[in-house]
Motif scaffolding. Structure first.
Motif, PDB file in Angstrom:
ATOM      1  N   MET A 186       0.851  -1.186   0.000  1.00 27.32           N
ATOM      2  CA  MET A 186       0.000   0.000   0.000  1.00 27.32           C
ATOM      3  C   MET A 186       0.889   1.239   0.000  1.00 27.32           C
ATOM      4  O   MET A 186       1.669   1.438   0.922  1.00 27.32           O
ATOM      5  CB  MET A 186      -0.843  -0.060   1.285  1.00 27.32           C
ATOM      6  CG  MET A 186      -2.063   0.798   1.277  1.00 27.32           C
ATOM      7  SD  MET A 186      -2.937   0.617   2.852  1.00 27.32           S
ATOM      8  CE  MET A 186      -3.909  -0.841   2.579  1.00 27.32           C
ATOM      9  N   MET A 187       0.808   2.031  -1.068  1.00 24.54           N
ATOM     10  CA  MET A 187       1.664   3.211  -1.176  1.00 24.54           C
ATOM     11  C   MET A 187       0.900   4.466  -0.736  1.00 24.54           C
ATOM     12  O   MET A 187      -0.305   4.553  -0.908  1.00 24.54           O
ATOM     13  CB  MET A 187       2.140   3.397  -2.627  1.00 24.54           C
ATOM     14  CG  MET A 187       2.929   2.229  -3.189  1.00 24.54           C
ATOM     15  SD  MET A 187       4.331   1.730  -2.148  1.00 24.54           S
ATOM     16  CE  MET A 187       5.324   3.232  -2.150  1.00 24.54           C
ATOM     17  N   LEU A 188       1.630   5.445  -0.201  1.00 29.78           N
ATOM     18  CA  LEU A 188       1.005   6.688   0.258  1.00 29.78           C
ATOM     19  C   LEU A 188       1.645   7.887  -0.423  1.00 29.78           C
ATOM     20  O   LEU A 188       2.838   7.871  -0.722  1.00 29.78           O
ATOM     21  CB  LEU A 188       1.180   6.847   1.771  1.00 29.78           C
ATOM     22  CG  LEU A 188       0.569   5.764   2.661  1.00 29.78           C
ATOM     23  CD1 LEU A 188       1.058   5.956   4.097  1.00 29.78           C
ATOM     24  CD2 LEU A 188      -0.950   5.798   2.601  1.00 29.78           C
ATOM     25  N   ARG A 189       0.855   8.928  -0.603  1.00 23.48           N
ATOM     26  CA  ARG A 189       1.346  10.187  -1.167  1.00 23.48           C
ATOM     27  C   ARG A 189       2.121  10.969  -0.101  1.00 23.48           C
ATOM     28  O   ARG A 189       1.807  10.878   1.090  1.00 23.48           O
ATOM     29  CB  ARG A 189       0.129  11.005  -1.616  1.00 23.48           C
ATOM     30  CG  ARG A 189       0.403  12.319  -2.297  1.00 23.48           C
ATOM     31  CD  ARG A 189      -0.919  12.949  -2.743  1.00 23.48           C
ATOM     32  NE  ARG A 189      -1.766  13.288  -1.602  1.00 23.48           N
ATOM     33  CZ  ARG A 189      -1.750  14.451  -0.961  1.00 23.48           C
ATOM     34  NH1 ARG A 189      -0.923  15.408  -1.352  1.00 23.48           N
ATOM     35  NH2 ARG A 189      -2.559  14.670   0.059  1.00 23.48           N
ATOM     36  N   HIS A 191      -3.056   2.170  -3.833  1.00 22.81           N
ATOM     37  CA  HIS A 191      -2.775   3.592  -3.578  1.00 22.81           C
ATOM     38  C   HIS A 191      -4.118   4.284  -3.408  1.00 22.81           C
ATOM     39  O   HIS A 191      -5.001   4.097  -4.244  1.00 22.81           O
ATOM     40  CB  HIS A 191      -1.989   4.184  -4.760  1.00 22.81           C
ATOM     41  CG  HIS A 191      -1.373   5.526  -4.456  1.00 22.81           C
ATOM     42  ND1 HIS A 191      -2.125   6.609  -4.016  1.00 22.81           N
ATOM     43  CD2 HIS A 191      -0.092   5.965  -4.510  1.00 22.81           C
ATOM     44  CE1 HIS A 191      -1.308   7.642  -3.819  1.00 22.81           C
ATOM     45  NE2 HIS A 191      -0.075   7.273  -4.106  1.00 22.81           N
ATOM     46  N   PRO A 192      -4.291   5.090  -2.338  1.00 25.57           N
ATOM     47  CA  PRO A 192      -5.601   5.723  -2.142  1.00 25.57           C
ATOM     48  C   PRO A 192      -5.895   6.833  -3.143  1.00 25.57           C
ATOM     49  O   PRO A 192      -7.057   7.243  -3.290  1.00 25.57           O
ATOM     50  CB  PRO A 192      -5.505   6.297  -0.718  1.00 25.57           C
ATOM     51  CG  PRO A 192      -4.041   6.536  -0.504  1.00 25.57           C
ATOM     52  CD  PRO A 192      -3.348   5.430  -1.268  1.00 25.57           C
ATOM     53  N   GLY A 193      -4.852   7.335  -3.841  1.00 22.74           N
ATOM     54  CA  GLY A 193      -5.009   8.498  -4.702  1.00 22.74           C
ATOM     55  C   GLY A 193      -5.166   9.738  -3.813  1.00 22.74           C
ATOM     56  O   GLY A 193      -5.544   9.602  -2.662  1.00 22.74           O
ATOM     57  N   PRO A 194      -4.865  10.911  -4.340  1.00 18.53           N
ATOM     58  CA  PRO A 194      -4.258  11.161  -5.643  1.00 18.53           C
ATOM     59  C   PRO A 194      -2.795  10.708  -5.665  1.00 18.53           C
ATOM     60  O   PRO A 194      -2.104  10.831  -4.673  1.00 18.53           O
ATOM     61  CB  PRO A 194      -4.371  12.686  -5.790  1.00 18.53           C
ATOM     62  CG  PRO A 194      -4.470  13.212  -4.392  1.00 18.53           C
ATOM     63  CD  PRO A 194      -5.127  12.152  -3.578  1.00 18.53           C
ATOM     64  N   GLU A 198       4.268   2.925 -14.514  1.00 20.59           N
ATOM     65  CA  GLU A 198       3.997   1.619 -15.144  1.00 20.59           C
ATOM     66  C   GLU A 198       3.453   0.607 -14.152  1.00 20.59           C
ATOM     67  O   GLU A 198       2.603  -0.210 -14.485  1.00 20.59           O
ATOM     68  CB  GLU A 198       5.271   1.068 -15.788  1.00 20.59           C
ATOM     69  CG  GLU A 198       5.457   1.602 -17.181  1.00 20.59           C
ATOM     70  CD  GLU A 198       6.657   1.007 -17.876  1.00 20.59           C
ATOM     71  OE1 GLU A 198       6.935  -0.202 -17.700  1.00 20.59           O
ATOM     72  OE2 GLU A 198       7.332   1.783 -18.576  1.00 20.59           O
ATOM     73  N   ILE A 199       3.935   0.669 -12.923  1.00 17.77           N
ATOM     74  CA  ILE A 199       3.417  -0.233 -11.875  1.00 17.77           C
ATOM     75  C   ILE A 199       1.965   0.139 -11.569  1.00 17.77           C
ATOM     76  O   ILE A 199       1.094  -0.732 -11.443  1.00 17.77           O
ATOM     77  CB  ILE A 199       4.246  -0.114 -10.579  1.00 17.77           C
ATOM     78  CG1 ILE A 199       5.701  -0.496 -10.821  1.00 17.77           C
ATOM     79  CG2 ILE A 199       3.628  -0.916  -9.438  1.00 17.77           C
ATOM     80  CD1 ILE A 199       5.994  -1.959 -10.774  1.00 17.77           C
ATOM     81  N   ALA A 200       1.719   1.432 -11.468  1.00 15.49           N
ATOM     82  CA  ALA A 200       0.358   1.886 -11.139  1.00 15.49           C
ATOM     83  C   ALA A 200      -0.640   1.426 -12.199  1.00 15.49           C
ATOM     84  O   ALA A 200      -1.800   1.142 -11.898  1.00 15.49           O
ATOM     85  CB  ALA A 200       0.339   3.412 -11.021  1.00 15.49           C
ATOM     86  N   ASP A 201      -0.193   1.342 -13.455  1.00 14.44           N
ATOM     87  CA  ASP A 201      -1.098   0.999 -14.556  1.00 14.44           C
ATOM     88  C   ASP A 201      -1.103  -0.497 -14.886  1.00 14.44           C
ATOM     89  O   ASP A 201      -1.840  -0.925 -15.773  1.00 14.44           O
ATOM     90  CB  ASP A 201      -0.673   1.759 -15.827  1.00 14.44           C
ATOM     91  CG  ASP A 201      -0.808   3.260 -15.653  1.00 14.44           C
ATOM     92  OD1 ASP A 201      -1.630   3.679 -14.818  1.00 14.44           O
ATOM     93  OD2 ASP A 201      -0.083   4.003 -16.345  1.00 14.44           O
ATOM     94  N   VAL A 258      -4.391  -2.636  -8.084  1.00 17.22           N
ATOM     95  CA  VAL A 258      -5.852  -2.671  -7.885  1.00 17.22           C
ATOM     96  C   VAL A 258      -6.369  -1.252  -7.603  1.00 17.22           C
ATOM     97  O   VAL A 258      -7.410  -1.073  -6.986  1.00 17.22           O
ATOM     98  CB  VAL A 258      -6.244  -3.644  -6.743  1.00 17.22           C
ATOM     99  CG1 VAL A 258      -5.950  -5.086  -7.124  1.00 17.22           C
ATOM    100  CG2 VAL A 258      -5.535  -3.288  -5.432  1.00 17.22           C
ATOM    101  N   ILE A 259      -5.651  -0.264  -8.092  1.00 18.87           N
ATOM    102  CA  ILE A 259      -5.977   1.128  -7.756  1.00 18.87           C
ATOM    103  C   ILE A 259      -7.360   1.526  -8.302  1.00 18.87           C
ATOM    104  O   ILE A 259      -8.132   2.201  -7.609  1.00 18.87           O
ATOM    105  CB  ILE A 259      -4.851   2.067  -8.270  1.00 18.87           C
ATOM    106  CG1 ILE A 259      -3.553   1.758  -7.497  1.00 18.87           C
ATOM    107  CG2 ILE A 259      -5.239   3.530  -8.099  1.00 18.87           C
ATOM    108  CD1 ILE A 259      -2.306   2.454  -8.021  1.00 18.87           C
TER     109      ILE A 259
END
Ligand code: NCD
Length: 314
Positions: free
Chosen positions: A220-223, A262-265, A275-278, A284-285
């Protein structure tokens, strides 16, 4: 069905059986949404007011859609143009709206604890859409539903939460929810972005992505929450990306079937490689955003049921 809460202020106040009840109902709403068949009578005759004192894209849109899909009358207050700008206090604004007899009040506010305070002053059900660095319960619930659907369970998973943990209400709510459901949580951040008192959270703590991500099921990544920083917490974005940004090489340390969240933004090239995000095989973003509507429908449905019961009893 077990859901006793009058308000949804934080994960802190929810018991594991209430979390499961909400997620089970949200699952049925997710299926209904896919078929375009949400029951519009669930909140019929009820009014929902959204008060966002902080910027929001997905949370506000999804609360609005969730209410409309269940038949509520939804009003978005434009807080930038409200009397708050004329010096009215949060409580006076809330009391004014309360006098109009809404049923559901959805509130986002930059101060931790502001939404709890407001809930004590009104007669309707209050949903916390994020208060400062404190809690963001619907985000943790939509993350939990996304994990449960991808992994087939929500217990005994190893979950890494990475990045700006100290400024993140998403991290706090997720730590509480995943802990209540008996998962192993690893927190990965530079020491400057790790909250003080982290030892009390019952998580494993790392300042190195390669070690922290080893064999995890969920990443789980955070901004970087720059709006809550008042100084230099990182040397530079480039350096941060190099050490803490999720790229294919770092992700290779997680389990081969680990999912990326990632919760976004999102800030591509800062905390996550585009590329990982897409990558639809790992990320599962978009599913998180989809589950956001279903979880908010379930939360408002359950709170409305309790509101009706309490009003009938009064
Ligand atoms: C988060 C928030 O507002 O706390 N976003 C969201 O609700 N999806 C995280 C963030 O702003 O980085």
């Amino acid at each position: 069905m077990t859901f006793r809460a009058r308000h949804l202020l934080g994960i802190e106040h929810l018991a594991p059986d209430e979390i499961t009840t909400l997620l089970d109902l949200a699952d049925t709403y997710a299926e209904a949404n896919r078929k375009g068949a949400a029951p519009r009578d669930v909140l019929a005759g009820m009014s929902q007011i959204n008060m966002f004192f902080e910027n929001s894209t997905r949370t506000q849109a999804s609360f609005e859609l969730a209410g409309k899909r269940l038949g509520a009358d939804v009003m978005n207050m434009a807080m930038q143009a409200s009397s708050v700008k004329k010096g009215e206090t949060l409580i006076d604004t809330a009391l004014t709206l309360n006098a109009m007899r809404p049923d559901l009040l959805v509130v986002r506010h930059p101060h931790s604890g502001a939404v709890d305070l407001l809930a004590q002053k009104v007669n309707c059900a209050v949903l916390n859409a994020g208060d400062g660095k404190h809690e963001h319960p619907t985000q943790a619930l939509l993350d939990a539903l996304t994990i449960r659907r991808a992994k087939g369970r929500l217990h005994r998973l190893s979950v890494a939460i990475c990045g700006d943990i100290s400024h993140s209400r998403v991290a706090r709510s997720n730590i509480m929810l995943l802990g209540k459901m008996e998962n192993r949580i690893r927190l990965i951040a530079p020491p400057t972005l790790m909250p003080s008192g982290v030892a009390d959270f019952g998580c494993e703590v790392f300042d190195n992505m390669e070690e922290g991500l080893k064999d995890v099921d969920v990443v789980m990544m955070l901004r970087l929450q720059r709006e809550r920083m008042d100084g230099g917490f990182i040397p530079s974005e480039r350096e941060y990306y190099h050490r803490y940004g999720l790229d294919a090489a770092k992700l290779a340390h997680a389990k081969p079937d680990a999912i990326v969240m990632h919760p976004g933004p999102m800030n591509r090239g800062v905390e996550i490689d585009g590329e990982i995000a897409d990558d639809i095989n790992r990320s599962v973003i978009q599913e998180q955003v989809e589950m956001g509507v279903a979880v908010r429908m379930a939360a408002m449905d359950l709170l409305a049921q309790n509101l009706r019961t309490n009003r009938d009893a009064a």
